[in-house]
Design a protein around this motif. Structure first.
Motif, PDB file in Angstrom:
ATOM      1  N   TYR A  60      -9.835 -13.007   5.391  1.00  0.00           N
ATOM      2  CA  TYR A  60      -8.738 -12.173   5.017  1.00  0.00           C
ATOM      3  C   TYR A  60      -7.859 -13.009   4.036  1.00  0.00           C
ATOM      4  N   ILE A  61      -7.331 -12.245   2.934  1.00  0.00           N
ATOM      5  CA  ILE A  61      -6.214 -12.713   2.121  1.00  0.00           C
ATOM      6  C   ILE A  61      -5.058 -12.032   2.535  1.00  0.00           C
ATOM      7  N   THR A  62      -4.148 -12.907   2.427  1.00  0.00           N
ATOM      8  CA  THR A  62      -2.537 -12.382   2.792  1.00  0.00           C
ATOM      9  C   THR A  62      -1.534 -12.784   1.725  1.00  0.00           C
ATOM     10  N   VAL A  63      -0.768 -12.011   1.273  1.00  0.00           N
ATOM     11  CA  VAL A  63       0.400 -12.366   0.178  1.00  0.00           C
ATOM     12  C   VAL A  63       1.520 -12.637   1.058  1.00  0.00           C
ATOM     13  N   HIS A  64       2.115 -13.504   1.023  1.00  0.00           N
ATOM     14  CA  HIS A  64       3.418 -13.998   1.757  1.00  0.00           C
ATOM     15  C   HIS A  64       4.354 -14.160   0.891  1.00  0.00           C
ATOM     16  N   ASP A  65       5.859 -13.632   1.245  1.00  0.00           N
ATOM     17  CA  ASP A  65       7.137 -13.669   0.598  1.00  0.00           C
ATOM     18  C   ASP A  65       8.039 -14.466   1.327  1.00  0.00           C
ATOM     19  N   PRO A  66       8.269 -15.801   1.161  1.00  0.00           N
ATOM     20  CA  PRO A  66       9.026 -16.282   2.161  1.00  0.00           C
ATOM     21  C   PRO A  66      10.599 -16.133   1.895  1.00  0.00           C
ATOM     22  N   ARG A  67      11.008 -15.351   0.780  1.00  0.00           N
ATOM     23  CA  ARG A  67      12.352 -15.155   0.744  1.00  0.00           C
ATOM     24  C   ARG A  67      12.892 -14.023   1.846  1.00  0.00           C
ATOM     25  N   THR A  68      11.757 -13.125   2.074  1.00  0.00           N
ATOM     26  CA  THR A  68      11.895 -12.008   3.148  1.00  0.00           C
ATOM     27  C   THR A  68      11.071 -11.945   4.333  1.00  0.00           C
ATOM     28  N   THR A  72       4.844 -23.171  -1.708  1.00  0.00           N
ATOM     29  CA  THR A  72       5.887 -22.430  -1.318  1.00  0.00           C
ATOM     30  C   THR A  72       7.258 -23.242  -2.177  1.00  0.00           C
ATOM     31  N   GLU A  73       6.996 -23.912  -2.924  1.00  0.00           N
ATOM     32  CA  GLU A  73       8.076 -24.749  -3.612  1.00  0.00           C
ATOM     33  C   GLU A  73       8.845 -23.527  -4.415  1.00  0.00           C
ATOM     34  N   ASP A  74      10.571 -23.700  -4.255  1.00  0.00           N
ATOM     35  CA  ASP A  74      11.322 -22.827  -4.835  1.00  0.00           C
ATOM     36  C   ASP A  74      11.153 -21.442  -4.191  1.00  0.00           C
ATOM     37  N   GLU A  75      10.668 -21.246  -3.112  1.00  0.00           N
ATOM     38  CA  GLU A  75      10.633 -20.049  -2.101  1.00  0.00           C
ATOM     39  C   GLU A  75       9.741 -18.778  -2.953  1.00  0.00           C
ATOM     40  N   LYS A  76       8.829 -19.474  -3.613  1.00  0.00           N
ATOM     41  CA  LYS A  76       7.851 -18.160  -4.319  1.00  0.00           C
ATOM     42  C   LYS A  76       6.920 -17.858  -3.445  1.00  0.00           C
ATOM     43  N   ALA A  77       6.240 -16.488  -3.870  1.00  0.00           N
ATOM     44  CA  ALA A  77       5.495 -15.825  -2.944  1.00  0.00           C
ATOM     45  C   ALA A  77       4.111 -16.777  -3.095  1.00  0.00           C
ATOM     46  N   PHE A  78       3.131 -16.842  -1.954  1.00  0.00           N
ATOM     47  CA  PHE A  78       1.889 -17.449  -2.079  1.00  0.00           C
ATOM     48  C   PHE A  78       0.836 -16.679  -1.308  1.00  0.00           C
ATOM     49  N   LEU A  79      -0.317 -17.041  -1.648  1.00  0.00           N
ATOM     50  CA  LEU A  79      -1.436 -16.494  -0.986  1.00  0.00           C
ATOM     51  C   LEU A  79      -2.149 -17.300   0.031  1.00  0.00           C
ATOM     52  N   SER A  80      -2.602 -16.690   1.221  1.00  0.00           N
ATOM     53  CA  SER A  80      -3.362 -17.494   2.115  1.00  0.00           C
ATOM     54  C   SER A  80      -4.968 -16.869   2.300  1.00  0.00           C
ATOM     55  N   LYS A 134       1.810  -9.050   3.109  1.00  0.00           N
ATOM     56  CA  LYS A 134       0.808  -8.029   2.956  1.00  0.00           C
ATOM     57  C   LYS A 134      -0.193  -8.129   2.598  1.00  0.00           C
ATOM     58  N   PRO A 135      -1.341  -7.450   2.812  1.00  0.00           N
ATOM     59  CA  PRO A 135      -2.792  -7.638   2.565  1.00  0.00           C
ATOM     60  C   PRO A 135      -2.799  -7.973   1.122  1.00  0.00           C
ATOM     61  N   PHE A 136      -3.875  -8.724   0.730  1.00  0.00           N
ATOM     62  CA  PHE A 136      -4.282  -8.843  -0.715  1.00  0.00           C
ATOM     63  C   PHE A 136      -5.155  -7.949  -0.997  1.00  0.00           C
TER      64      PHE A 136
END
Length: 480
Positions: A99-107, A69-77, A111-113
């Protein structure tokens, strides 16, 4: 026996698990079992600065893996990931879900991948896909040649990876392995040869299928003998190469969780011989070649008190070897402690050097690899300290030219030349200063005359690829 018990338990567990999960898979995702659910391709390596290590992500719960999550970028889990059942050569399929999830730490949103991702096992990559909820439950076939997973030799792992908009997420899923009965058939139960030479232990590995037939194990199964290892080819054949270091017995066995074999013993008969290791040769700036190596001797017969090691030179490293120096190495019967052999040669010219023990009918000889030991010659063909007579306090202009020879002599630019002075009647040289050579190899510097004496210029120390050089000695008389 432990592998056989584990195999039986795994086989029972595998049957029940497959029926239960397959039914769930059909109820939730019928497409996961249908045609086109997976495509086998050649494995490849993908790297990204945003990918966490497998060790870190595999230990997280309930999230199996995330990207940085460096620099508040989106990531997958990868979340709630599991493999359904034990796998084996007889039953190489499992169902992997999660499950695979897309995370946006800025907001703070998720959402589902949705889309394709991969599951890698050994050298096989299977393409899978998630549904609209980011969920997957799909069948994966293992290759049957993977190593054990970490400290648990009865597990392998599936490596899952997904990517969206340049962001990548990965995780590893442990999968229990059930060993099948297998056997190792050696081409020969004995090996023999001189100490220090390579012996080859070869054979075929097969495994017993449910109908009682014996089949070659998959390509890539690890087999060891005497501490060395090799992998089987697609016919189940292996050849382990191991140097002979004395009379002993090598155990030949499988190093894989997929097989349960009986260790096969190989009798090793070693005769007298020698071996070199850690050979190094370097030409120094003073036109010397320094060579050194470790010299091992084993199974030496009684009556041998020394062995002669020759230091040899060849222009091309293949032919025309000539001995430039010999070193006698004290040696006794049986195995000897390693000896360090060192020698210094006057630079023989561009070419190669090696060490060799020629051998006798009773003791097998050996040689080091040929090593190129070369530097480029340099020279100071022009040097003057003008004038030859000068009054005290007057200027002494020292000048010259530095050259080097590759195919022909040429100016040597950009090098540091040092100036030395020795007063008349004395023997010690004193460093007076330095300067750099120009594009034409020329150098010059002016000094103040103090006393009568001698001047010289030296290209020393030289760099790592050139020899040093010194000019002629010029006398300058200083008058009152």
């Amino acid at each position: 026996m432990k592998k056989h018990i584990r195999a039986a338990l795994c086989a029972v567990t595998a049957g029940a698990a497959v029926l239960t999960v397959s039914a769930a898979a059909r109820a939730v995702h019928p497409f996961a079992q249908g045609p086109g659910a997976r495509t086998l391709t050649t494995a490849h390596t993908v790297t990204t600065a945003q990918t966490e290590s497998t060790e870190t992500t595999a230990s997280r719960a309930p999230t199996a893996s995330t990207a940085s999550t460096e620099d508040e970028k989106a990531f997958l889990s990868f979340d709630h990931v599991a493999a359904a059942n034990v796998v084996s050569l007889a039953h190489p399929d499992t169902v992997v879900s999660g499950y695979i999830t897309v995370h946006d730490p800025r907001t703070g949103s998720t959402k589902p991948f949705t889309g394709a991702f991969t599951a890698r096992t050994g050298s096989v990559v299977t393409r899978l896909a998630t549904d609209a909820r980011g969920r997957f439950e799909s069948r994966v076939t293992v290759s049957g040649a993977e190593n054990g997973d970490g400290d648990d030799s009865y597990k392998t792992s599936l490596h899952l990876a997904a990517e969206a908009d340049g962001v990548r997420g990965e995780t590893s899923v442990p999968v229990p392995v059930g060993a099948v009965t297998a056997r190792i058939a050696l081409d020969s139960p004995t090996v023999t040869g001189p100490y220090g030479t390579d012996a080859r232990v070869s054979g075929t590995v097969t495994w017993e299928s449910a109908d009682g037939t014996w089949k070659p194990v998959p390509e890539g199964a690890a087999i060891s003998a005497g501490g060395a290892s090799a992998r089987t080819d697609d016919a189940g054949r292996f050849t382990v190469v191991q140097p002979l270091r004395g009379d002993t017995t090598w155990k030949t066995r499988d190093n894989t969780p997929w097989l349960s074999t009986t260790n096969m013993n190989v009798t090793v008969d070693t005769t007298a011989g020698t071996a070199f290791a850690d050979f190094a040769a370097e030409a120094d700036a003073d036109r010397n070649v320094k060579v050194k190596a470790r010299f091992d001797r084993g199974e030496i017969p009684a009556g041998v008190t020394s062995l002669t090691v020759d230091v040899q030179y060849s222009p091309d490293g293949e032919t025309g070897w000539t001995t430039r120096q010999s070193v006698d190495v004290a040696t006794g019967p049986g195995d000897n402690a390693p000896a360090r052999v060192e020698a210094t040669l006057h630079y023989p010219g561009p070419g190669f050097v090696r060490m060799q023990y020629a051998g006798t009918p009773d003791v097998h000889g050996s040689a080091t690899p040929a090593v190129r030991a070369v530097r480029t010659p340099t020279a100071v063909p022009v040097f003057n300290a003008a004038s030859e007579q000068v009054g005290k306090g007057g200027p002494i202009a020292v000048a010259g030219k530095l050259t080097r020879r590759d195919r022909a002599w040429e100016p040597f630019a950009g090098q540091t030349v040092h100036y030395y002075f020795r007063p008349a009647g004395e023997t010690a040289w004193t460093l007076m200063g330095s300067s750099r050579t120009g594009a034409n190899g020329a150098f010059a510097r002016e000094f103040t005359a103090e006393r009568t004496g001698f001047w010289t210029a030296r290209y020393a120390p030289a760099d790592a690829t050139h020899f040093g050089a010194a000019s002629r000695v010029a006398e300058v008389v200083v008058t009152p």
